[in-house]
Design a protein around this motif. Structure first.
Motif, PDB file in Angstrom:
ATOM      1  N   THR A 124       0.867  -1.178   0.000  1.00  0.00           N
ATOM      2  CA  THR A 124       0.000   0.000   0.000  1.00  0.00           C
ATOM      3  C   THR A 124       0.898   1.221   0.000  1.00  0.00           C
ATOM      4  O   THR A 124       1.708   1.405   0.915  1.00  0.00           O
ATOM      5  N   LEU A 125       0.775   2.042  -1.044  1.00  0.00           N
ATOM      6  CA  LEU A 125       1.600   3.245  -1.183  1.00  0.00           C
ATOM      7  C   LEU A 125       0.823   4.477  -0.753  1.00  0.00           C
ATOM      8  O   LEU A 125      -0.362   4.602  -1.060  1.00  0.00           O
ATOM      9  N   SER A 126       1.516   5.381  -0.089  1.00  0.00           N
ATOM     10  CA  SER A 126       0.941   6.688   0.221  1.00  0.00           C
ATOM     11  C   SER A 126       2.061   7.721   0.146  1.00  0.00           C
ATOM     12  O   SER A 126       3.238   7.384   0.182  1.00  0.00           O
ATOM     13  N   GLY A 127       1.663   8.967   0.026  1.00  0.00           N
ATOM     14  CA  GLY A 127       2.655  10.035  -0.083  1.00  0.00           C
ATOM     15  C   GLY A 127       3.124  10.226  -1.511  1.00  0.00           C
ATOM     16  O   GLY A 127       2.414   9.919  -2.471  1.00  0.00           O
ATOM     17  N   GLU A 128       4.327  10.718  -1.669  1.00  0.00           N
ATOM     18  CA  GLU A 128       4.887  11.072  -2.977  1.00  0.00           C
ATOM     19  C   GLU A 128       5.153   9.833  -3.820  1.00  0.00           C
ATOM     20  O   GLU A 128       5.731   8.859  -3.346  1.00  0.00           O
ATOM     21  N   GLN A 129       4.706   9.899  -5.076  1.00  0.00           N
ATOM     22  CA  GLN A 129       4.988   8.816  -6.019  1.00  0.00           C
ATOM     23  C   GLN A 129       5.572   9.355  -7.318  1.00  0.00           C
ATOM     24  O   GLN A 129       6.051   8.582  -8.137  1.00  0.00           O
ATOM     25  N   ASN A 130       5.521  10.668  -7.503  1.00  0.00           N
ATOM     26  CA  ASN A 130       6.096  11.282  -8.701  1.00  0.00           C
ATOM     27  C   ASN A 130       7.584  11.501  -8.495  1.00  0.00           C
ATOM     28  O   ASN A 130       8.008  12.012  -7.465  1.00  0.00           O
ATOM     29  N   LEU A 131       8.359  11.116  -9.495  1.00  0.00           N
ATOM     30  CA  LEU A 131       9.809  11.266  -9.442  1.00  0.00           C
ATOM     31  C   LEU A 131      10.230  12.433 -10.327  1.00  0.00           C
ATOM     32  O   LEU A 131      10.614  12.247 -11.487  1.00  0.00           O
ATOM     33  N   ALA A 132      10.147  13.629  -9.782  1.00  0.00           N
ATOM     34  CA  ALA A 132      10.641  14.810 -10.490  1.00  0.00           C
ATOM     35  C   ALA A 132      12.167  14.745 -10.505  1.00  0.00           C
ATOM     36  O   ALA A 132      12.774  14.092  -9.650  1.00  0.00           O
ATOM     37  N   PRO A 133      12.805  15.399 -11.464  1.00  0.00           N
ATOM     38  CA  PRO A 133      14.271  15.372 -11.521  1.00  0.00           C
ATOM     39  C   PRO A 133      14.905  15.840 -10.211  1.00  0.00           C
ATOM     40  O   PRO A 133      14.549  16.891  -9.676  1.00  0.00           O
ATOM     41  N   GLU A 134      15.805  15.027  -9.696  1.00  0.00           N
ATOM     42  CA  GLU A 134      16.588  15.305  -8.488  1.00  0.00           C
ATOM     43  C   GLU A 134      15.744  15.571  -7.244  1.00  0.00           C
ATOM     44  O   GLU A 134      16.192  16.229  -6.308  1.00  0.00           O
ATOM     45  N   SER A 135      14.515  15.095  -7.218  1.00  0.00           N
ATOM     46  CA  SER A 135      13.646  15.195  -6.041  1.00  0.00           C
ATOM     47  C   SER A 135      13.350  13.780  -5.565  1.00  0.00           C
ATOM     48  O   SER A 135      12.457  13.122  -6.085  1.00  0.00           O
ATOM     49  N   PRO A 136      14.076  13.301  -4.581  1.00  0.00           N
ATOM     50  CA  PRO A 136      13.955  11.890  -4.187  1.00  0.00           C
ATOM     51  C   PRO A 136      12.641  11.545  -3.499  1.00  0.00           C
ATOM     52  O   PRO A 136      12.014  12.384  -2.865  1.00  0.00           O
TER      53      PRO A 136
END
Length: 170
Positions: free
Chosen positions: A97-109
Motif C-alpha cells: 500500500t503506497l501513500s505520499g509522494e509517487q512522482n519522481l521529479a528530476p533530483e527530487s527523491p
C-alpha cells in the motif's frame, strides 16, 4: 671505486621495489577486489537506465513490524531531466500500500521512512521474517519494472521508529 657504483645500484633497486610494493593495489587493475567494494549498507542498491531513464535506488530494505507487516525503507532518485513515477511495489503477488509522494521529479527523491520521509509503502500482515531476503518489484511509469533482492530487518536500532502508520513529511 666499485663500491659507490654498487651503492647507487642498490639504492635504485630498493627504491624500485618500494615503489612497486606501495602501488600494488592500484597495479592489480580495474577488477581488483579492493576497487569493487561498494556497499556500505545492507539495503539493496540499483541503477536503472532503461527507456532513457536514470534512476538510483538506494538502501532499499524491509522492516518487519510487530503485527507481521513489512515496511519499505530506502530512497529513489531520478537523475534524468524527464519525470517518472513509482506505480507500485510488490513482492510475489502481494502489492504494498503506497501513500505520499509517487512522482519522481528530476533530483527530487522519494524517501521511505526517516525524518525526511515523503512516502510510505507497507505490506500488511504478510508474516515478515527478519533475516530473510525477498524479491521486490518496483514498477515505474517510464523505467518499467525493476527487481531487487531486499533483506527483511527486525525493528531495532536504526529501524526502531519504523511503523505501519502514516508519518510523512512533505
Amino acid at each position: 671505486m666499485r663500491r659507490p657504483h654498487f651503492k647507487k645500484i642498490s639504492a635504485a633497486l630498493i627504491t624500485s621495489a618500494l615503489a612497486l610494493s606501495l602501488t600494488a593495489c592500484g597495479g592489480a587493475g580495474p577488477d581488483a577486489a579492493t576497487r569493487l567494494i561498494k556497499r556500505v549498507t545492507d539495503g539493496a542498491e540499483a541503477t536503472v537506465t532503461t527507456n532513457g531513464s536514470d534512476l538510483t535506488i538506494a538502501n532499499l530494505l524491509l522492516v518487519a513490524t510487530e503485527d507481521g507487516s513489512a515496511v519499505v525503507v530506502g530512497t529513489i532518485i531520478n537523475h534524468s531531466q524527464t519525470p517518472d513515477a513509482l506505480l507500485g511495489i510488490s513482492a510475489g503477488n502481494v502489492q504494498a500500500t503506497l501513500s505520499g509522494e509517487q512522482n519522481l521529479a528530476p533530483e527530487s527523491p522519494i524517501r521511505f521512512e526517516g525524518d525526511s520521509a515523503n512516502a510510505k509503502a507497507v505490506f500488511s500482515g504478510v508474516g515478515a521474517t527478519p533475516g530473510k531476503n525477498v524479491q521486490l518489484q518496483l514498477a515505474f511509469a517510464r523505467a518499467g519494472v525493476v527487481t531487487v533482492n531486499a533483506i527483511i530487518r527486525d525493528k531495532r536500532d536504526t529501524y526502531s521508529s519504523v511503523t505501519t502508520g502514516a508519518k510523512l513529511v512533505k
